[in-house]
Design a protein around this motif. Structure first.
Motif, PDB file in Angstrom:
ATOM      1  N   LEU A 424       0.863  -1.182   0.000  1.00  0.00           N
ATOM      2  CA  LEU A 424       0.000   0.000   0.000  1.00  0.00           C
ATOM      3  C   LEU A 424       0.900   1.232   0.000  1.00  0.00           C
ATOM      4  O   LEU A 424       1.835   1.319   0.798  1.00  0.00           O
ATOM      5  N   SER A 425       0.606   2.184  -0.903  1.00  0.00           N
ATOM      6  CA  SER A 425       1.381   3.426  -0.990  1.00  0.00           C
ATOM      7  C   SER A 425       0.387   4.573  -1.093  1.00  0.00           C
ATOM      8  O   SER A 425      -0.341   4.676  -2.084  1.00  0.00           O
ATOM      9  N   VAL A 426       0.362   5.421  -0.084  1.00  0.00           N
ATOM     10  CA  VAL A 426      -0.667   6.463  -0.038  1.00  0.00           C
ATOM     11  C   VAL A 426      -0.063   7.801   0.373  1.00  0.00           C
ATOM     12  O   VAL A 426       0.946   7.866   1.079  1.00  0.00           O
ATOM     13  N   GLY A 427      -0.720   8.851  -0.087  1.00  0.00           N
ATOM     14  CA  GLY A 427      -0.434  10.191   0.392  1.00  0.00           C
ATOM     15  C   GLY A 427      -1.534  10.591   1.353  1.00  0.00           C
ATOM     16  O   GLY A 427      -2.715  10.442   1.057  1.00  0.00           O
ATOM     17  N   MET A 428      -1.137  11.079   2.525  1.00  0.00           N
ATOM     18  CA  MET A 428      -2.111  11.486   3.541  1.00  0.00           C
ATOM     19  C   MET A 428      -1.663  12.815   4.128  1.00  0.00           C
ATOM     20  O   MET A 428      -0.491  12.964   4.485  1.00  0.00           O
ATOM     21  N   PHE A 430      -0.006  15.839   4.952  1.00  0.00           N
ATOM     22  CA  PHE A 430       1.197  16.512   4.479  1.00  0.00           C
ATOM     23  C   PHE A 430       2.360  15.543   4.305  1.00  0.00           C
ATOM     24  O   PHE A 430       3.519  15.965   4.253  1.00  0.00           O
ATOM     25  N   TYR A 431       2.097  14.242   4.199  1.00  0.00           N
ATOM     26  CA  TYR A 431       3.176  13.255   4.136  1.00  0.00           C
ATOM     27  C   TYR A 431       2.750  12.079   3.279  1.00  0.00           C
ATOM     28  O   TYR A 431       1.591  11.967   2.857  1.00  0.00           O
ATOM     29  N   CYS A 432       3.684  11.202   3.005  1.00  0.00           N
ATOM     30  CA  CYS A 432       3.366   9.960   2.289  1.00  0.00           C
ATOM     31  C   CYS A 432       3.778   8.778   3.161  1.00  0.00           C
ATOM     32  O   CYS A 432       4.725   8.851   3.947  1.00  0.00           O
ATOM     33  N   ARG A 433       3.056   7.689   3.008  1.00  0.00           N
ATOM     34  CA  ARG A 433       3.259   6.488   3.814  1.00  0.00           C
ATOM     35  C   ARG A 433       3.208   5.281   2.896  1.00  0.00           C
ATOM     36  O   ARG A 433       2.246   5.112   2.127  1.00  0.00           O
ATOM     37  N   VAL A 434       4.231   4.441   2.943  1.00  0.00           N
ATOM     38  CA  VAL A 434       4.270   3.249   2.099  1.00  0.00           C
ATOM     39  C   VAL A 434       4.502   2.017   2.967  1.00  0.00           C
ATOM     40  O   VAL A 434       5.227   2.062   3.964  1.00  0.00           O
ATOM     41  N   PHE A 435       3.861   0.923   2.583  1.00  0.00           N
ATOM     42  CA  PHE A 435       4.054  -0.390   3.207  1.00  0.00           C
ATOM     43  C   PHE A 435       4.568  -1.327   2.118  1.00  0.00           C
ATOM     44  O   PHE A 435       3.864  -1.574   1.129  1.00  0.00           O
ATOM     45  N   VAL A 436       5.788  -1.827   2.280  1.00  0.00           N
ATOM     46  CA  VAL A 436       6.380  -2.683   1.252  1.00  0.00           C
ATOM     47  C   VAL A 436       6.901  -3.961   1.892  1.00  0.00           C
ATOM     48  O   VAL A 436       7.436  -3.938   3.005  1.00  0.00           O
ATOM     49  N   GLU A 437       6.720  -5.070   1.202  1.00  0.00           N
ATOM     50  CA  GLU A 437       7.336  -6.330   1.604  1.00  0.00           C
ATOM     51  C   GLU A 437       8.672  -6.463   0.892  1.00  0.00           C
ATOM     52  O   GLU A 437       8.797  -6.112  -0.287  1.00  0.00           O
ATOM     53  N   VAL A 438       9.659  -6.963   1.602  1.00  0.00           N
ATOM     54  CA  VAL A 438      11.021  -7.095   1.075  1.00  0.00           C
ATOM     55  C   VAL A 438      11.343  -8.576   0.941  1.00  0.00           C
ATOM     56  O   VAL A 438      11.185  -9.345   1.902  1.00  0.00           O
ATOM     57  N   TRP A 439      11.818  -8.972  -0.244  1.00  0.00           N
ATOM     58  CA  TRP A 439      12.064 -10.388  -0.526  1.00  0.00           C
ATOM     59  C   TRP A 439      13.477 -10.598  -1.050  1.00  0.00           C
ATOM     60  O   TRP A 439      14.000  -9.785  -1.814  1.00  0.00           O
ATOM     61  N   ASP A 440      14.088 -11.702  -0.646  1.00  0.00           N
ATOM     62  CA  ASP A 440      15.357 -12.129  -1.236  1.00  0.00           C
ATOM     63  C   ASP A 440      15.057 -12.681  -2.621  1.00  0.00           C
ATOM     64  O   ASP A 440      14.400 -13.728  -2.758  1.00  0.00           O
ATOM     65  N   ASP A 441      15.521 -12.010  -3.663  1.00  0.00           N
ATOM     66  CA  ASP A 441      15.135 -12.386  -5.027  1.00  0.00           C
ATOM     67  C   ASP A 441      16.183 -11.844  -6.004  1.00  0.00           C
ATOM     68  O   ASP A 441      16.003 -10.782  -6.604  1.00  0.00           O
ATOM     69  N   LYS A 442      17.277 -12.570  -6.154  1.00  0.00           N
ATOM     70  CA  LYS A 442      18.347 -12.096  -7.029  1.00  0.00           C
ATOM     71  C   LYS A 442      17.908 -12.069  -8.489  1.00  0.00           C
ATOM     72  O   LYS A 442      18.340 -11.199  -9.254  1.00  0.00           O
ATOM     73  N   ALA A 443      17.049 -13.023  -8.887  1.00  0.00           N
ATOM     74  CA  ALA A 443      16.537 -13.000 -10.261  1.00  0.00           C
ATOM     75  C   ALA A 443      15.650 -11.778 -10.475  1.00  0.00           C
ATOM     76  O   ALA A 443      15.665 -11.157 -11.544  1.00  0.00           O
TER      77      ALA A 443
END
Length: 743
Positions: A424-428, A430-443
């Motif tokens: 989820l990536s949103v602007g609210m 006066f700021y922006c807030r992002v939620f990202v999952e991080v994966w080990d993925d060399k390919a």
């Protein structure tokens, strides 16, 4: 007094403590209180005395503060402290948010707290709670697949050994078909078993095991957010509350006690797991899902540098202690499942450490309030922090800020063989807030250039192009699901440089003849995981029908104050086109030709009737996100102006540089009439402003909610009691300079 712990004051007091149901004893001595504690001499407190270990009766059930080395402390015996019952201490205000209550000092130099961030914290509780359930499901599926695969492999070997005819050798094609069927049967069995598992309950139960989550709040300030996570997020085993300001941790400690959570404070001491037998199966094989070198369960309060803590937490939890090197075994800790970065200003200084200290599949929650930089007011600052150059005074700056931030996060992740998946990536506000999952993925890192793009913006109108940094026919076809449409066509698997607007036949803007200015690079992939977004919407709708609580027992477990606002935000997000980067600003388009603003419904209808997709954008009510090319967008404007002719633009003689106000001579720097250039072009698209019936099926929601109160905006950074820059405060709203502080 010479040996007092920093930040505390010594108090001599006579206390009564209970030894049993009817037995009491009295003790006189000294105790330590935080200097900013709400305790006063006139208060009547029911306390328990923590005695030295050799004097402590077995029946006394008190627990020391985390990180406290003294042998005495003062503890409330219940969650309703006397300060609350007798009124607020002078100079404090009571703040209740979610399940947590705190007394917040109104001092000018107090620890940072901003009520504007209630929406941020409510959204974070919701998203992390949902992640906990997805995580529990993922761990269960991994274990189940391993179990089923082992059993099916044994059955297959037994069946092969029992076969009558063993002389014929299996061909390569037959083996490939058998393995494909094996995987298909494996997936079907796991999926069937998954239907009977309650992952909400599984996530909640994991809190008491080594499978529980760990969360690191890097800049905790008052600790309000962390305590809400502890009480409202299922499956949380360890909550690390960190701040560089000792005064902030003192206030966080007070809030822990005030909310009756002192029993949850983590023990100090060796945090390494020395019991290796718990990490092996009956066969002696290492279980790759067991966590080693875990932090102690509970709430840990610590004064420390956030980046140092993250750099010292980079051991993958699946790495066996026997594989640790000397530095890892002595100093390093395991990675976190969730990292929350919510600074005052930019999160850029913390991203490198965070992306190394997050587990494979972990969730990062990132806030940036430096919108002046990300939005283009200070492009040189943005390039220095994020490695991307924004377009100044662009109509799509709200989304551009998110895409620059995600680009920067993905680049740092790629250095360590990791990729990101925005949830989820949103602007609210006066700021922006992002939620990202991080994966080990060399390919996946090899394909990163396919999710980055350059931005070309016309200097005379709002036309723009976004072109990829690189292209790859084979990978793009697989991602789009079109790889098997033409089996006779061989797709190239070579990464090639992207092309600019010149290859589209537009060396200059086709509408005005103006040149293009270059912006970016930016993230061009999806901003959201729509499955997660739709799940969140469903949860909020169910909870609203059940007094704010999810009737199935999952998140949210407590009413969220901003439920209606979050529901409207997420509904708007779910309606956005996921594969179209950036948007047009309808007021800016109409202003270019001096026309009154076209009704958005009519404008969208014309694009849909012309065969294109269109949506809004969750932060900008005037946004038009569409896959229609620029000339079609302007054809709609031309069609509207043909039916509703705009007023001629007034000539302002003050713009005639170098000429007297009354002169009739031509200006020294003439500019073409952009409106005439656009409106005089031929309309090549069939324009129909009839409203389609599909527009009537719009979900009911509170979109673009108004500010709940006056002066709703950023606060000045807090100097804090332990901040060396105490008294050096920024002006309100200034979020572009200076070191990042906590929020």
């Amino acid at each position: 007094m010479a040996h007092l712990q920093r930040g505390y004051r010594q108090l001599t007091i006579s206390l009564t403590y209970r030894l049993g149901a009817s037995s009491t004893a009295r003790a006189a001595g000294s105790v330590l209180l935080p200097k900013r504690s709400f305790f006063s001499a006139s208060s009547s407190l029911d306390c328990k005395l923590k005695l030295p270990i050799h004097q402590k009766p077995n029946t006394v059930t008190s627990r020391p503060f985390a990180n406290q080395s003294t042998t005495s402390a003062i503890m409330p015996s219940n969650t309703n402290d006397a300060a609350t019952s007798k009124g607020l201490p002078e100079g404090y205000e009571k703040i209740s948010e979610g399940t947590i209550t705190m007394h917040y000092p109104q001092s000018e130099n107090s620890v940072f707290y901003n009520p504007v961030q209630v929406q941020n914290r409510d959204l974070s509780v919701l998203m992390i709670g949902m992640y906990a359930e997805r995580r529990a499901e993922r761990m269960w599926v991994m274990r189940k697949r391993k179990e089923v695969r082992k059993r099916m492999s044994q059955e297959q070997r037994s069946a092969t050994a029992a076969a009558v005819d063993t002389s014929s050798k299996e061909s390569k094609v037959e083996r490939k078909a058998r393995m494909a069927q094996f995987e298909k049967d494996l997936d079907a069995e796991v999926e069937a078993a998954k239907a009977s598992v309650n992952f909400t309950k599984l996530a909640q139960e994991s809190a008491t095991t080594n499978d529980g989550m760990s969360i690191f709040e890097a800049l905790a300030a008052s600790g309000l957010r962390s305590l809400r996570y502890w009480k409202e997020v299922p499956g949380l085993r360890t909550m690390v509350v960190n701040d560089l300001d000792p005064g902030a941790i003192d206030l966080a400690r007070e809030n822990v006690i005030r909310n009756g959570l002192e029993a949850a404070l983590a023990n100090d001491g060796d945090e390494h797991n020395e019991d290796d037998t718990a990490t092996t199966t009956e066969e002696g094989n290492i279980d790759p899902l067991k966590k080693y070198n875990l932090r102690p369960p509970g709430i840990k309060l610590q004064v420390g540098d956030a980046t140092h803590e993250m750099y010292m937490s980079r051991i993958p939890p699946t790495l066996h202690p026997s594989q640790y090197n000397t530095t890892q075994s002595k100093y390093q800790m395991t990675q976190y499942d969730v990292i929350d970065l919510d600074p005052y200003g930019s999160a850029a200084p913390f991203l490198d450490g965070a992306l190394q200290s997050i587990v494979d599949g972990g969730l990062m929650c990132i806030t940036c309030t430096d919108m002046a930089a990300l939005g283009g007011s200070h492009p040189e600052t943005c390039y220095g922090r994020y490695g991307a150059f924004p377009v100044q005074r662009s109509g799509y700056l709200q989304e551009l800020a998110l895409r620059i931030l995600l680009y920067h996060v993905s680049i740092i992740a790629g250095r360590y063989g990791r990729t990101i998946r925005p949830v989820l990536s949103v602007g609210m506000a006066f700021y922006c807030r992002v939620f990202v999952e991080v994966w080990d993925d060399k390919a996946g890192v090899n394909n990163l250039s396919l999710s980055h793009g350059h931005l070309f913006q016309s200097i005379k109108c709002s036309s723009f192009h976004v072109t990829p940094v690189a292209t790859n026919e084979s990978v793009s076809a697989k991602q789009n699901g079109t790889a098997n449409e033409n089996p006779n066509k061989k797709l190239s698997n070579v990464y090639r440089n992207g092309r600019g607007p010149c290859d589209l036949g537009e060396a200059v803007c086709s509408e005005t003849g103006g040149s293009y200015k270059l912006g970016g690079p930016i993230w061009t992939g999806p901003l959201h995981d729509l499955d997660v977004v739709n799940d969140a919407i469903a949860r909020l709708e169910k909870s609203e029908e059940n007094n704010g609580i999810n009737p199935t027992g999952g998140t949210p477990v407590h009413p969220l104050k901003m439920t209606k606002t979050l529901h409207g935000l997420l509904v708007s997000v779910s309606e956005e086109l996921p594969d179209v980067p950036l948007y047009h600003s309808l007021p800016a388009i109409c202003s270019t030709v001096n026309s009154s603003t076209i009704p958005r419904k009519s404008f969208n209808a014309a694009l849909v009737n012309a065969g294109y997709r269109v949506s809004a954008y969750h932060k900008d009510p005037g946004a038009v996100k569409t896959d229609a090319p620029n000339h079609v967008v302007w054809d709609v404007v031309r069609g509207w102006c043909k039916e509703n002719p705009p007023q001629p633009r007034k000539v302002n003689k003050r713009h005639r540089k170098g000429e007297d106000p009354g002169s009739n001579a031509p200006p020294k720097h003439p500019h073409s009439d952009v409106a005439s250039l656009i409106l005089n072009k031929e309309i090549k698209t069939k324009i129909d402003f009839t409203i389609p019936e599909s527009f009537a099926s719009r979900k009911k929601a509170v979109r673009y909610a108004l500010n709940p109160e006056a002066n709703w905006g950023p606060k000045a950074a807090a100097s804090g009691l332990g901040n060396p820059n105490k008294g050096k405060r920024k002006a309100d709203g200034d979020t572009t300079e200076g070191p990042a502080q906590k929020k």
